[in-house]
Design a protein around this motif. Structure first.
Motif, PDB file in Angstrom:
ATOM      1  N   UNK A 224     -25.826   4.291  73.830  1.00 45.91           N
ATOM      2  CA  UNK A 224     -26.507   3.231  73.087  1.00 45.91           C
ATOM      3  C   UNK A 224     -25.702   2.569  71.983  1.00 45.91           C
ATOM      4  N   UNK A 225     -24.520   3.097  71.617  1.00 44.93           N
ATOM      5  CA  UNK A 225     -23.767   2.440  70.536  1.00 44.93           C
ATOM      6  C   UNK A 225     -23.589   0.955  70.855  1.00 44.93           C
ATOM      7  N   UNK A 226     -23.043   0.663  72.028  1.00 43.97           N
ATOM      8  CA  UNK A 226     -23.042  -0.696  72.572  1.00 43.97           C
ATOM      9  C   UNK A 226     -23.197  -0.559  74.080  1.00 43.97           C
ATOM     10  N   UNK A 227     -24.304  -1.029  74.581  1.00 41.62           N
ATOM     11  CA  UNK A 227     -24.591  -0.814  76.003  1.00 41.62           C
ATOM     12  C   UNK A 227     -23.772  -1.720  76.913  1.00 41.62           C
ATOM     13  N   UNK A 228     -23.229  -2.815  76.371  1.00 39.08           N
ATOM     14  CA  UNK A 228     -22.539  -3.784  77.209  1.00 39.08           C
ATOM     15  C   UNK A 228     -21.053  -3.556  77.356  1.00 39.08           C
ATOM     16  N   UNK A 229     -20.515  -2.464  76.811  1.00 40.72           N
ATOM     17  CA  UNK A 229     -19.076  -2.211  76.927  1.00 40.72           C
ATOM     18  C   UNK A 229     -18.804  -1.326  78.126  1.00 40.72           C
ATOM     19  N   UNK A 230     -17.580  -1.405  78.649  1.00 39.62           N
ATOM     20  CA  UNK A 230     -17.269  -0.660  79.872  1.00 39.62           C
ATOM     21  C   UNK A 230     -17.182   0.838  79.628  1.00 39.62           C
ATOM     22  N   UNK A 231     -17.119   1.283  78.368  1.00 40.43           N
ATOM     23  CA  UNK A 231     -17.063   2.704  78.075  1.00 40.43           C
ATOM     24  C   UNK A 231     -18.426   3.361  77.912  1.00 40.43           C
ATOM     25  N   UNK A 232     -19.499   2.606  78.080  1.00 39.19           N
ATOM     26  CA  UNK A 232     -20.836   3.174  77.923  1.00 39.19           C
ATOM     27  C   UNK A 232     -21.150   4.140  79.060  1.00 39.19           C
ATOM     28  N   UNK A 233     -21.781   5.253  78.732  1.00 39.93           N
ATOM     29  CA  UNK A 233     -22.239   6.197  79.752  1.00 39.93           C
ATOM     30  C   UNK A 233     -23.398   5.572  80.532  1.00 39.93           C
ATOM     31  N   UNK A 234     -23.351   5.704  81.860  1.00 38.77           N
ATOM     32  CA  UNK A 234     -24.406   5.155  82.704  1.00 38.77           C
ATOM     33  C   UNK A 234     -25.215   6.242  83.407  1.00 38.77           C
ATOM     34  N   UNK A 235     -24.651   7.450  83.552  1.00 37.96           N
ATOM     35  CA  UNK A 235     -25.374   8.572  84.153  1.00 37.96           C
ATOM     36  C   UNK A 235     -25.174   9.812  83.296  1.00 37.96           C
ATOM     37  N   UNK A 236     -26.267  10.484  83.006  1.00 37.56           N
ATOM     38  CA  UNK A 236     -26.244  11.739  82.266  1.00 37.56           C
ATOM     39  C   UNK A 236     -26.492  12.884  83.247  1.00 37.56           C
TER      40      UNK A 236
END
Length: 421
Positions: free
Chosen positions: A257-269
């Motif tokens: 959630x820090x920035x959802x639109x960046x390529x480093x965001x986690x998409x699967x937990x």
């Protein structure tokens, strides 16, 4: 947007020839001169701040009217702070060590020949990117500092922003004594310009696509010049049974959630079934406004979790949405990542060092992390300055592509009259 029709082949030929001449000169420009020119470029971006923000407002208005998603609008939007960060990024590149001329290794043969491998610029680099107008400055600065000429093609949604930033960059580089052809922008929004770049064999030495899956797939399928691909960030955070609960919660919330639109965001937990209590992690995400999707086992943990379908495990949301899965230990997490990941960035959260070492060794991604947020997948955070992208392939450069990734090498052989028998 109504634009006059242009002959794309003729345009690319002219731009490519100008870039080649500029690249030949840049290859031997001293570090101090390149750095000074980039500082001029940063100053020009600051001086043109109001005009750049006004141009960005045009792009934002058009994007909103066209129904661009919130995540894409976030990537497109500039404000005073982001523009200052863009200028500061150019200055940061100016202060980085120049890789051009570095001796990679040296050897003396039994016959007396002395061989050295020396870093040299690649030449003319074409960068095709979407949405983020700061890439215009980042890519141009990195290319120049590494002794390359750049041909930039941004997305049509950012055309006014890109033109304004490019104009400032060029004025600053010229004031610093570098050729205006060092950084050129494809001014047309005609989508066929991308195809013209991909076919520009002999004019462009390397293509770097930075954008969504469809753009990268097209570039890889059609390019007649080498490609350094920046794929989508289908990133995973795995919470091991030995993870510290508070650390796991904080890392996962930040990673998503820090920035959802960046390529480093986690998409699967991924959460180990042996982890004592996953609920605080899930409630931390839900309370922060994140939509969670999971199978029946995960949905049983909290009534607000929605049903995941098969596509969710292969989706880069770039939004406050996260798919969640319980797995049987680290090897099951590794198998899931291998089946669904994009080889970008994947992280393990655990207090058990052997388990962490096993994960770091076995996960075949450009960036693997232990007890850290995937949002650190960024050239600036790696101390590389600005980046052109995160390379997810296995050749030439991997991870954040900065100065060194924009160079190649040549062999220099020094002799004293040797002839080969």
């Amino acid at each position: 947007m109504n634009e006059p029709k242009v002959n794309l082949t003729e345009m690319l030929t002219n731009i490519g020839n100008t870039a080649r001449i500029a690249a030949q000169g840049l290859a031997t420009v001293p570090t101090t001169l390149k750095a000074a020119a980039l500082r001029h470029a940063a100053a020009a971006i600051r001086a043109d701040g109001p005009a750049i923000l006004a141009a960005n407002a045009q792009d934002i208005a058009a994007a909103e009217a066209n129904g661009l998603s919130g995540a894409m609008l976030d990537r497109l939007r500039l404000d005073v702070a982001r523009l200052e960060a863009t200028a500061a990024g150019v200055e940061a590149v100016a202060g980085l060590p120049d890789p051009v001329g570095d001796v990679i290794d040296r050897a003396e043969r039994p016959n007396g020949l002395i061989l050295t491998r020396v870093r040299v610029p690649i030449g003319v680099i074409g960068i095709i990117y979407e949405s983020r107008p700061n890439v215009t400055a980042d890519a141009g600065a990195l290319a120049v500092m590494a002794g390359n000429a750049a041909i930039l093609r941004g997305g049509s949604e950012a055309i006014h922003s890109n033109r304004a930033i490019h104009a400032a960059m060029v004025r600053g580089l010229a004031a610093g004594g570098l050729p205006e052809g060092a950084v050129q922008l494809i001014q047309t929004t005609d989508r066929a310009a991308v195809g013209a770049m991909l076919a520009a064999e002999g004019l462009i030495d390397l293509i770097i696509p930075r954008g969504g899956k469809s753009l990268v797939a097209r570039v890889q399928a059609e390019a007649r010049v080498p490609v350094l691909a920046h794929l989508d960030g289908l990133n995973h955070s795995y919470v091991d049974r030995a993870a510290d609960p508070a650390m796991a919660r904080d890392i996962v919330v930040n990673a998503k959630l820090r920035r959802t639109g960046v390529c480093g965001a986690t998409e699967t937990l991924l959460i180990d079934r042996g982890f004592a209590d996953p609920l605080p992690i899930l409630t931390g995400l839900l309370d922060a406004g994140c939509e969670l999707r999971g199978d029946a086992e995960v949905r049983a943990l909290h009534p607000a979790i929605l049903k995941a379908n098969d596509d969710d495990w292969d989706t880069e949301y770039l939004d406050a949405i996260l798919s969640v899965k319980l797995v049987d230990g680290v090897d099951a997490a590794i198998a899931h990542i291998a089946a669904h990941g994009s080889h970008h960035t994947d992280a393990i959260i655990t207090a058990d060092e052997p388990t962490a070492d096993h994960f770091l060794a076995r996960v075949d991604s450009a960036i693997v992390m232990w007890n850290a947020s995937t949002q650190f997948a960024d050239g600036g955070e790696f101390g590389l300055g600005a980046e052109i992208g995160i390379a997810t392939g296995r050749l030439h450069a991997r991870g954040p592509v900065a100065l060194e990734g924009l160079t190649t090498y040549k062999w220099i052989v020094r002799g004293t009259g040797q002839t080969r028998p």
